[in-house]
Design a protein around this motif. Sequence first.
Motif, mmCIF file in Angstrom:
data_model
loop_
_atom_site.group_PDB
_atom_site.id
_atom_site.type_symbol
_atom_site.label_atom_id
_atom_site.label_comp_id
_atom_site.label_asym_id
_atom_site.label_seq_id
_atom_site.Cartn_x
_atom_site.Cartn_y
_atom_site.Cartn_z
ATOM 1 N N ARG A 1 0.861 -1.194 0.000
ATOM 2 C CA ARG A 1 0.000 0.000 0.000
ATOM 3 C C ARG A 1 0.891 1.236 0.000
ATOM 4 O O ARG A 1 1.060 1.900 1.016
ATOM 5 C CB ARG A 1 -0.901 0.002 1.236
ATOM 6 N N LEU A 2 1.482 1.559 -1.157
ATOM 7 C CA LEU A 2 2.441 2.655 -1.235
ATOM 8 C C LEU A 2 1.801 4.016 -0.961
ATOM 9 O O LEU A 2 2.505 4.977 -0.637
ATOM 10 C CB LEU A 2 3.129 2.661 -2.597
ATOM 11 N N ALA A 3 0.477 4.099 -1.103
ATOM 12 C CA ALA A 3 -0.205 5.368 -0.825
ATOM 13 C C ALA A 3 -0.032 5.769 0.641
ATOM 14 O O ALA A 3 -0.021 6.969 0.964
ATOM 15 C CB ALA A 3 -1.685 5.259 -1.168
ATOM 16 N N ILE A 4 0.121 4.796 1.518
ATOM 17 C CA ILE A 4 0.331 5.091 2.941
ATOM 18 C C ILE A 4 1.602 5.908 3.108
ATOM 19 O O ILE A 4 1.620 6.923 3.813
ATOM 20 C CB ILE A 4 0.416 3.786 3.758
ATOM 21 N N PHE A 5 2.670 5.485 2.446
ATOM 22 C CA PHE A 5 3.944 6.207 2.540
ATOM 23 C C PHE A 5 3.873 7.546 1.829
ATOM 24 O O PHE A 5 4.356 8.564 2.351
ATOM 25 C CB PHE A 5 5.071 5.367 1.938
ATOM 26 N N ARG A 6 3.297 7.566 0.641
ATOM 27 C CA ARG A 6 3.310 8.796 -0.151
ATOM 28 C C ARG A 6 2.540 9.916 0.543
ATOM 29 O O ARG A 6 2.978 11.069 0.547
ATOM 30 C CB ARG A 6 2.758 8.516 -1.542
ATOM 31 N N ASN A 7 1.409 9.593 1.131
ATOM 32 C CA ASN A 7 0.657 10.609 1.868
ATOM 33 C C ASN A 7 1.410 11.048 3.118
ATOM 34 O O ASN A 7 1.404 12.231 3.468
ATOM 35 C CB ASN A 7 -0.724 10.064 2.253
ATOM 36 N N TYR A 8 2.101 10.105 3.753
ATOM 37 C CA TYR A 8 2.877 10.461 4.942
ATOM 38 C C TYR A 8 4.059 11.354 4.565
ATOM 39 O O TYR A 8 4.393 12.288 5.298
ATOM 40 C CB TYR A 8 3.376 9.206 5.658
ATOM 41 N N PHE A 9 4.672 11.068 3.428
ATOM 42 C CA PHE A 9 5.804 11.888 2.984
ATOM 43 C C PHE A 9 5.366 13.324 2.738
ATOM 44 O O PHE A 9 6.074 14.271 3.110
ATOM 45 C CB PHE A 9 6.416 11.312 1.712
ATOM 46 N N VAL A 10 4.208 13.519 2.117
ATOM 47 C CA VAL A 10 3.702 14.881 1.869
ATOM 48 C C VAL A 10 3.432 15.577 3.205
ATOM 49 O O VAL A 10 3.720 16.771 3.368
ATOM 50 C CB VAL A 10 2.431 14.856 1.001
ATOM 51 N N PHE A 11 2.905 14.830 4.167
ATOM 52 C CA PHE A 11 2.689 15.379 5.519
ATOM 53 C C PHE A 11 4.003 15.881 6.108
ATOM 54 O O PHE A 11 4.091 17.013 6.605
ATOM 55 C CB PHE A 11 2.065 14.312 6.416
ATOM 56 N N ILE A 12 5.046 15.040 6.050
ATOM 57 C CA ILE A 12 6.349 15.408 6.592
ATOM 58 C C ILE A 12 6.944 16.595 5.834
ATOM 59 O O ILE A 12 7.537 17.509 6.420
ATOM 60 C CB ILE A 12 7.317 14.205 6.540
ATOM 61 N N LEU A 13 6.780 16.598 4.510
ATOM 62 C CA LEU A 13 7.313 17.681 3.677
ATOM 63 C C LEU A 13 6.689 19.018 4.059
ATOM 64 O O LEU A 13 7.394 20.016 4.255
ATOM 65 C CB LEU A 13 7.057 17.375 2.203
ATOM 66 N N LEU A 14 5.372 19.043 4.180
ATOM 67 C CA LEU A 14 4.683 20.281 4.546
ATOM 68 C C LEU A 14 5.044 20.703 5.968
ATOM 69 O O LEU A 14 5.209 21.897 6.261
ATOM 70 C CB LEU A 14 3.168 20.095 4.410
ATOM 71 N N TYR A 15 5.181 19.724 6.843
ATOM 72 C CA TYR A 15 5.545 20.006 8.226
ATOM 73 C C TYR A 15 6.935 20.636 8.286
ATOM 74 O O TYR A 15 7.192 21.548 9.074
ATOM 75 C CB TYR A 15 5.502 18.711 9.038
ATOM 76 N N ALA A 16 7.832 20.151 7.429
ATOM 77 C CA ALA A 16 9.194 20.696 7.376
ATOM 78 C C ALA A 16 9.183 22.134 6.864
ATOM 79 O O ALA A 16 9.937 22.989 7.348
ATOM 80 C CB ALA A 16 10.074 19.823 6.485
ATOM 81 N N ILE A 17 8.331 22.391 5.878
ATOM 82 C CA ILE A 17 8.215 23.757 5.341
ATOM 83 C C ILE A 17 7.761 24.715 6.439
ATOM 84 O O ILE A 17 8.300 25.815 6.603
ATOM 85 C CB ILE A 17 7.226 23.794 4.161
ATOM 86 N N ILE A 18 6.784 24.265 7.230
ATOM 87 C CA ILE A 18 6.300 25.088 8.336
ATOM 88 C C ILE A 18 7.415 25.319 9.350
ATOM 89 O O ILE A 18 7.646 26.440 9.816
ATOM 90 C CB ILE A 18 5.094 24.405 9.028
ATOM 91 N N ALA A 19 8.137 24.244 9.682
ATOM 92 C CA ALA A 19 9.147 24.314 10.741
ATOM 93 C C ALA A 19 10.354 25.160 10.357
ATOM 94 O O ALA A 19 10.870 25.911 11.180
ATOM 95 C CB ALA A 19 9.602 22.895 11.110
ATOM 96 N N TYR A 20 10.801 25.053 9.100
ATOM 97 C CA TYR A 20 12.048 25.696 8.714
ATOM 98 C C TYR A 20 11.851 27.008 7.953
ATOM 99 O O TYR A 20 12.505 28.003 8.254
ATOM 100 C CB TYR A 20 12.906 24.725 7.906
ATOM 101 N N PHE A 21 10.956 27.010 6.985
ATOM 102 C CA PHE A 21 10.787 28.211 6.174
ATOM 103 C C PHE A 21 9.994 29.286 6.897
ATOM 104 O O PHE A 21 10.148 30.466 6.631
ATOM 105 C CB PHE A 21 10.125 27.869 4.846
ATOM 106 N N LEU A 22 9.124 28.860 7.807
ATOM 107 C CA LEU A 22 8.341 29.843 8.551
ATOM 108 C C LEU A 22 8.793 29.937 10.004
ATOM 109 O O LEU A 22 8.116 30.521 10.831
ATOM 110 C CB LEU A 22 6.842 29.488 8.474
ATOM 111 N N GLY A 23 9.918 29.303 10.325
ATOM 112 C CA GLY A 23 10.480 29.450 11.668
ATOM 113 C C GLY A 23 9.937 28.472 12.677
ATOM 114 O O GLY A 23 10.477 28.317 13.762
ATOM 115 N N GLY A 24 8.815 27.796 12.359
ATOM 116 C CA GLY A 24 8.301 26.770 13.246
ATOM 117 C C GLY A 24 7.565 27.299 14.471
ATOM 118 O O GLY A 24 6.844 26.558 15.115
ATOM 119 N N ASP A 25 7.736 28.570 14.815
ATOM 120 C CA ASP A 25 7.126 29.111 16.025
ATOM 121 C C ASP A 25 5.784 29.742 15.680
ATOM 122 O O ASP A 25 5.632 30.958 15.667
ATOM 123 C CB ASP A 25 8.048 30.135 16.680
ATOM 124 N N ILE A 26 4.804 28.905 15.395
ATOM 125 C CA ILE A 26 3.487 29.409 14.991
ATOM 126 C C ILE A 26 2.850 30.221 16.117
ATOM 127 O O ILE A 26 2.225 31.253 15.889
ATOM 128 C CB ILE A 26 2.567 28.241 14.589
#
Length: 199
Positions: free
Chosen positions: A70-95
Amino acid sequence: MTEERKIEPSGTGLAWILDLLDNALVEVDKHITDIRLLGIIGAILMIIIPPIGGIILMLVVHKISRDLNRLAIFRNYFVFILLYAIIAYFLGGDILGVLVRGALFSLPGIGAEAVLSVVLFIIAWILTIISALFLRKSYGELSTVMNMKQFMSVARLFFYGSVLIIALGVGYILILIAMILQVIAYWKFPRQLVLQPTA
């Protein structure tokens, strides 16, 4: 040992990147012998040191998705991690900090900095909600296939927490509860999975 099948990268953009990443992680999968233990470690580090915990869980989820075909499980999780990283690093992470500064926008004499803070918060908030939707897709499918409701509960709490970040403490508390429940979910996960035959 079952031979891992590699996927020929196809398409463009994110799909092509995901195919390449999937093929690269196939070799890593062979060295993961205890999904449960690695999942517990990753889930704990996700609370303490999110970048490291996120990478470990990404490896775990990839191994699980491969074993379940079920590769969709990984692919959706990867997008989650990718977006989370964008929030954490590009926007400073301190929401929360961005929100507090943005709240000053309503005070007289506050100019461009406050406007920027409000805009950054809105962007971070939207990205957090979108990332939570991908986590819900990933863990929702994992929950169904493995018949483990804990993963669906993690995804729901994370989503509700993301939506309620605007309510300050409420959202962060729900996300923290989701992270703790994620540790419990992996604690109950089997150490190994039997590879399901492809239809």
